[in-house]
Design an enzyme around this catalytic site. Structure first.
Site, PDB file in Angstrom:
ATOM      1  N   TYR A   1       4.875  -1.386 -10.885  1.00  0.00           N
ATOM      2  CA  TYR A   1       5.655  -1.364 -12.132  1.00  0.00           C
ATOM      3  C   TYR A   1       7.107  -1.724 -11.868  1.00  0.00           C
ATOM      4  O   TYR A   1       7.624  -1.505 -10.767  1.00  0.00           O
ATOM      5  CB  TYR A   1       5.654   0.037 -12.764  1.00  0.00           C
ATOM      6  CG  TYR A   1       4.324   0.474 -13.321  1.00  0.00           C
ATOM      7  CD1 TYR A   1       3.834  -0.052 -14.504  1.00  0.00           C
ATOM      8  CD2 TYR A   1       3.568   1.423 -12.646  1.00  0.00           C
ATOM      9  CE1 TYR A   1       2.602   0.355 -15.017  1.00  0.00           C
ATOM     10  CE2 TYR A   1       2.336   1.837 -13.149  1.00  0.00           C
ATOM     11  CZ  TYR A   1       1.862   1.295 -14.326  1.00  0.00           C
ATOM     12  OH  TYR A   1       0.658   1.698 -14.816  1.00  0.00           O
TER      13      TYR A   1
ATOM     14  N   ALA B   1       3.666   0.222  -3.025  1.00  0.00           N
ATOM     15  CA  ALA B   1       2.641   0.882  -2.220  1.00  0.00           C
ATOM     16  C   ALA B   1       2.923   0.699  -0.736  1.00  0.00           C
ATOM     17  O   ALA B   1       2.603  -0.354  -0.166  1.00  0.00           O
ATOM     18  CB  ALA B   1       1.276   0.310  -2.573  1.00  0.00           C
TER      19      ALA B   1
ATOM     20  N   ASN C   1       0.707  11.633  -5.400  1.00  0.00           N
ATOM     21  CA  ASN C   1       0.378  11.345  -6.801  1.00  0.00           C
ATOM     22  C   ASN C   1      -0.076  12.597  -7.541  1.00  0.00           C
ATOM     23  O   ASN C   1       0.344  12.848  -8.677  1.00  0.00           O
ATOM     24  CB  ASN C   1      -0.713  10.270  -6.874  1.00  0.00           C
ATOM     25  CG  ASN C   1      -0.133   8.879  -6.688  1.00  0.00           C
ATOM     26  OD1 ASN C   1       0.587   8.384  -7.548  1.00  0.00           O
ATOM     27  ND2 ASN C   1      -0.399   8.281  -5.550  1.00  0.00           N
TER      28      ASN C   1
ATOM     29  N   ARG D   1       6.780   3.356 -21.749  1.00  0.00           N
ATOM     30  CA  ARG D   1       6.746   4.831 -21.685  1.00  0.00           C
ATOM     31  C   ARG D   1       8.021   5.487 -22.165  1.00  0.00           C
ATOM     32  O   ARG D   1       8.125   6.713 -22.116  1.00  0.00           O
ATOM     33  CB  ARG D   1       6.474   5.277 -20.245  1.00  0.00           C
ATOM     34  CG  ARG D   1       5.108   4.877 -19.732  1.00  0.00           C
ATOM     35  CD  ARG D   1       4.855   5.570 -18.415  1.00  0.00           C
ATOM     36  NE  ARG D   1       3.458   5.540 -18.054  1.00  0.00           N
ATOM     37  CZ  ARG D   1       2.899   4.621 -17.295  1.00  0.00           C
ATOM     38  NH1 ARG D   1       3.631   3.640 -16.813  1.00  0.00           N
ATOM     39  NH2 ARG D   1       1.620   4.673 -17.014  1.00  0.00           N
TER      40      ARG D   1
ATOM     41  N   CYS E   1       1.340   2.015   1.480  1.00  0.00           N
ATOM     42  CA  CYS E   1       0.018   1.950   2.114  1.00  0.00           C
ATOM     43  C   CYS E   1      -0.410   0.506   2.362  1.00  0.00           C
ATOM     44  O   CYS E   1      -1.236   0.240   3.233  1.00  0.00           O
ATOM     45  CB  CYS E   1      -1.027   2.634   1.231  1.00  0.00           C
ATOM     46  SG  CYS E   1      -0.444   4.198   0.579  1.00  0.00           S
TER      47      CYS E   1
ATOM     48  N   SER F   1       7.917   2.089  -7.568  1.00  0.00           N
ATOM     49  CA  SER F   1       6.469   1.960  -7.728  1.00  0.00           C
ATOM     50  C   SER F   1       5.836   0.959  -6.765  1.00  0.00           C
ATOM     51  O   SER F   1       5.084   0.084  -7.177  1.00  0.00           O
ATOM     52  CB  SER F   1       6.184   1.532  -9.169  1.00  0.00           C
ATOM     53  OG  SER F   1       4.805   1.515  -9.416  1.00  0.00           O
TER      54      SER F   1
ATOM     55  N   TYR G   1     -30.960   8.557  -1.162  1.00  0.00           N
ATOM     56  CA  TYR G   1     -31.675   7.820  -0.113  1.00  0.00           C
ATOM     57  C   TYR G   1     -32.438   6.637  -0.685  1.00  0.00           C
ATOM     58  O   TYR G   1     -33.196   6.781  -1.639  1.00  0.00           O
ATOM     59  CB  TYR G   1     -32.673   8.743   0.614  1.00  0.00           C
ATOM     60  CG  TYR G   1     -33.787   7.977   1.293  1.00  0.00           C
ATOM     61  CD1 TYR G   1     -33.488   7.002   2.251  1.00  0.00           C
ATOM     62  CD2 TYR G   1     -35.125   8.189   0.972  1.00  0.00           C
ATOM     63  CE1 TYR G   1     -34.496   6.259   2.857  1.00  0.00           C
ATOM     64  CE2 TYR G   1     -36.142   7.460   1.578  1.00  0.00           C
ATOM     65  CZ  TYR G   1     -35.824   6.495   2.513  1.00  0.00           C
ATOM     66  OH  TYR G   1     -36.806   5.752   3.101  1.00  0.00           O
TER      67      TYR G   1
ATOM     68  N   TRP H   1     -32.899  11.013   6.151  1.00  0.00           N
ATOM     69  CA  TRP H   1     -32.007  12.102   6.599  1.00  0.00           C
ATOM     70  C   TRP H   1     -30.633  11.496   6.798  1.00  0.00           C
ATOM     71  O   TRP H   1     -30.394  10.788   7.780  1.00  0.00           O
ATOM     72  CB  TRP H   1     -32.501  12.724   7.915  1.00  0.00           C
ATOM     73  CG  TRP H   1     -33.739  13.559   7.739  1.00  0.00           C
ATOM     74  CD1 TRP H   1     -35.002  13.216   8.081  1.00  0.00           C
ATOM     75  CD2 TRP H   1     -33.813  14.857   7.149  1.00  0.00           C
ATOM     76  NE1 TRP H   1     -35.873  14.229   7.743  1.00  0.00           N
ATOM     77  CE2 TRP H   1     -35.164  15.252   7.168  1.00  0.00           C
ATOM     78  CE3 TRP H   1     -32.876  15.748   6.590  1.00  0.00           C
ATOM     79  CZ2 TRP H   1     -35.602  16.473   6.662  1.00  0.00           C
ATOM     80  CZ3 TRP H   1     -33.314  16.960   6.100  1.00  0.00           C
ATOM     81  CH2 TRP H   1     -34.659  17.310   6.136  1.00  0.00           C
TER      82      TRP H   1
ATOM     83  N   GLU I   1      16.475   6.268  -8.612  1.00  0.00           N
ATOM     84  CA  GLU I   1      15.925   5.714  -7.365  1.00  0.00           C
ATOM     85  C   GLU I   1      17.054   5.030  -6.611  1.00  0.00           C
ATOM     86  O   GLU I   1      17.721   4.159  -7.150  1.00  0.00           O
ATOM     87  CB  GLU I   1      14.790   4.726  -7.676  1.00  0.00           C
ATOM     88  CG  GLU I   1      14.370   3.840  -6.525  1.00  0.00           C
ATOM     89  CD  GLU I   1      13.983   4.609  -5.250  1.00  0.00           C
ATOM     90  OE1 GLU I   1      13.128   5.497  -5.314  1.00  0.00           O
ATOM     91  OE2 GLU I   1      14.578   4.301  -4.179  1.00  0.00           O
TER      92      GLU I   1
END
Ligand code: FAD
Length: 432
Positions: free
Chosen positions: A61, A40, A286, A70, A42, A38, A410, A418, A32
């Site tokens: 992370y 976001a 992702n 990991r 967004c 890691s 509903y 509806w 990187e």
């Protein structure tokens, strides 16, 4: 066997994590170029808007967690400069050579700035990285700007508008045309324009900004779209598709065997048109990353494609879309039929929340086959749920008459007998 991943955000880390789950013995290294992994993107508008308190909350992370939990080596400040596939090597900026057996390219995208002059000035911002957001927030706090211009009517531009309004700024949204969210959809454009007006945002269309000096605002946010980071891939002999992003197979493999690409640097098949499309989104990155990682580790998985589902909040109004807008469907050669309805999200007699809330639904279909091609959902409530239903129908290539028979939930606190989606489908059936 060594897997090297270039890029340490959504696609790259999904690939690395999935590869590890499939093969415990792989040697996995993520490169990187930045300081963070890691995180976001967004969440950046919501940090500016005040709904997210700290930038640290956007980082999921650390490299240490990846190593500990990991057994994956993540190196930050490690920029891949060259891919030498004949030697199976990635060469870093400083000259270090890293051997790979399998490679995943997940280099993402950067802002497409389109040659605007004067963007190096202190009051000009993009909103793509943690440091962009930090700089913008600091500027707002320190300088107390009163007016802002946002250039670009895509989802980042609209989210920036909302965030700046939340800071009390008077905002002008400038767009080269009225194609809000790149969709050219009159229903959507009218609803968004009306909402912007309600919130005192000036929406100026038909303006192509070439020089920042022509915009007399205290602060300017450039949200003029994304450009895939494909340069090192292209120089390394990797094929670029007609969208300008890396061409991949369903297994996310490039034209070079053992080299995969995923996320914002890669194109995907649009499942409605069947053609390659470039719709860079986190949710897609992702999924693509998972498949690229699985296949790089020797499994056989595939990512069929996208239907272009997107949701954004515009000054409180939910706007969701999926598949094709009427104009887009027409230019793809479909015989287009579409309808727009407005209907209540609950029975009129149920007034516990907001008694008279309505949602607007647009559905698009192909007259020849009766197949649903796309939809737009606009409203204050239930937008994600309803647009996801339309997206599901697009994945399943559902016809309008089948859609009109879907068994939806509903009960008065949640939905009317509806559902607005069914009303829209019945309306469309009549037109077909
Ligand atoms: C403001 C904003 C809001 C967003 N909101 C949403 C949303 O609500 N929903 C949604 O689905 N999507 C959203 N997105 C899009 C989403 O963030 C991206 O689609 C996603 O981050 C893409 O992930 P990626 O891993 O492909 O690329 P990126 O996140 O761009 O990561 C690529 C990484 O690769 C690194 N890199 C690049 N070149 C090299 C190199 N040569 N060597 C080493 N490292 C390199 C970069 O530094 C970067 O960290 C938003 C984006 C922005 C900017």
């Amino acid at each position: 066997m060594r897997l090297v991943v270039i890029g340490g955000v959504a696609a790259g880390l999904s690939a690395a994590a999935r590869a590890r789950r499939i093969d415990k013995s792989l040697d996995i290294t993520v490169l990187e170029k930045g300081d963070w992994i890691s995180w976001a993107a967004c969440g950046l508008p919501y940090y500016i808007g005040g709904q997210t308190k700290s930038l640290d909350d956007l980082v999921r992370y650390t490299p240490e967690q990846f190593a500990r939990e990991r057994n994956i080596t993540v190196r930050t400040r490690a920029e891949a400069a060259v891919i030498a596939h004949s030697r199976r090597e990635v060469v870093l900026n400083g000259g270090e050579k890293i051997h790979y057996d399998r490679l995943v390219i997940a280099t993402g995208a950067r802002p497409a700035l389109g040659g605007i002059e004067g963007i190096e000035q202190k009051h000009i911002f993009t909103l793509n990285t943690l440091s962009d957001a930090r700089r913008l927030r600091e500027f707002i706090c320190a300088r107390r700007p009163r007016t802002a211009a946002v250039i670009g009517g895509g989802y980042v531009g609209l989210e920036a508008v909302e965030a700046l309004r939340a800071n009390g700024l008077k905002v002008t949204l400038i767009s080269k045309d009225s194609r809000i969210l790149g969709r050219g959809d009159a229903t959507l454009t009218n609803a968004v324009t009306a909402q912007l007006e309600r919130f005192g945002v000036e929406f100026r269309t038909g303006t192509i900004v070439r020089k920042i000096d022509s915009i007399p605002h205290d602060l300017v946010v450039l949200a003029t779209g994304f450009k895939p980071n494909i340069e090192i891939a292209a120089d390394g002999g990797i094929e670029i598709g007609r969208t300008g992003a890396i061409r991949v197979t369903e297994r996310m493999e490039t034209n070079l065997s053992g080299v995969f690409a995923a996320g914002d640097c890669a194109e995907a098949t649009h499942l409605v048109t069947g053609r390659a499309a470039y719709i860079p989104l986190g949710t897609t990155a992702n999924k693509m990353g998972r498949v690229a990682g699985a296949c790089a580790a020797g499994a056989r998985e595939s990512f069929p494609g996208v239907v272009g589902t997107l949701i954004v909040r515009v000054c409180g109004l939910g706007v969701g879309m999926t598949g094709l807008a009427p104009g887009q469907a027409k230019s793809e050669g479909f015989d287009v039929v579409s309808t727009v309805i407005e209907a209540p999200v609950r029975p009129g007699y149920y007034t516990e929340y907001h008694g008279s809330q309505k949602t607007q639904i647009e559905l698009v279909a192909d007259r020849k086959t009766g197949r649903l091609l796309g939809g737009t959902v606009i409203g204050d409530e239930g937008v994600a749920g309803r647009v996801n239903v339309i997206a599901t129908a697009l994945h399943a290539r559902i016809k309008v008459d089948e859609f009109a028979q879907f068994d939806f939930a509903y009960a008065p606190p949640f939905a009317p007998v509806w559902d607005p989606l069914l009303i829209a489908a019945q309306q469309l059936e009549k037109l077909l």
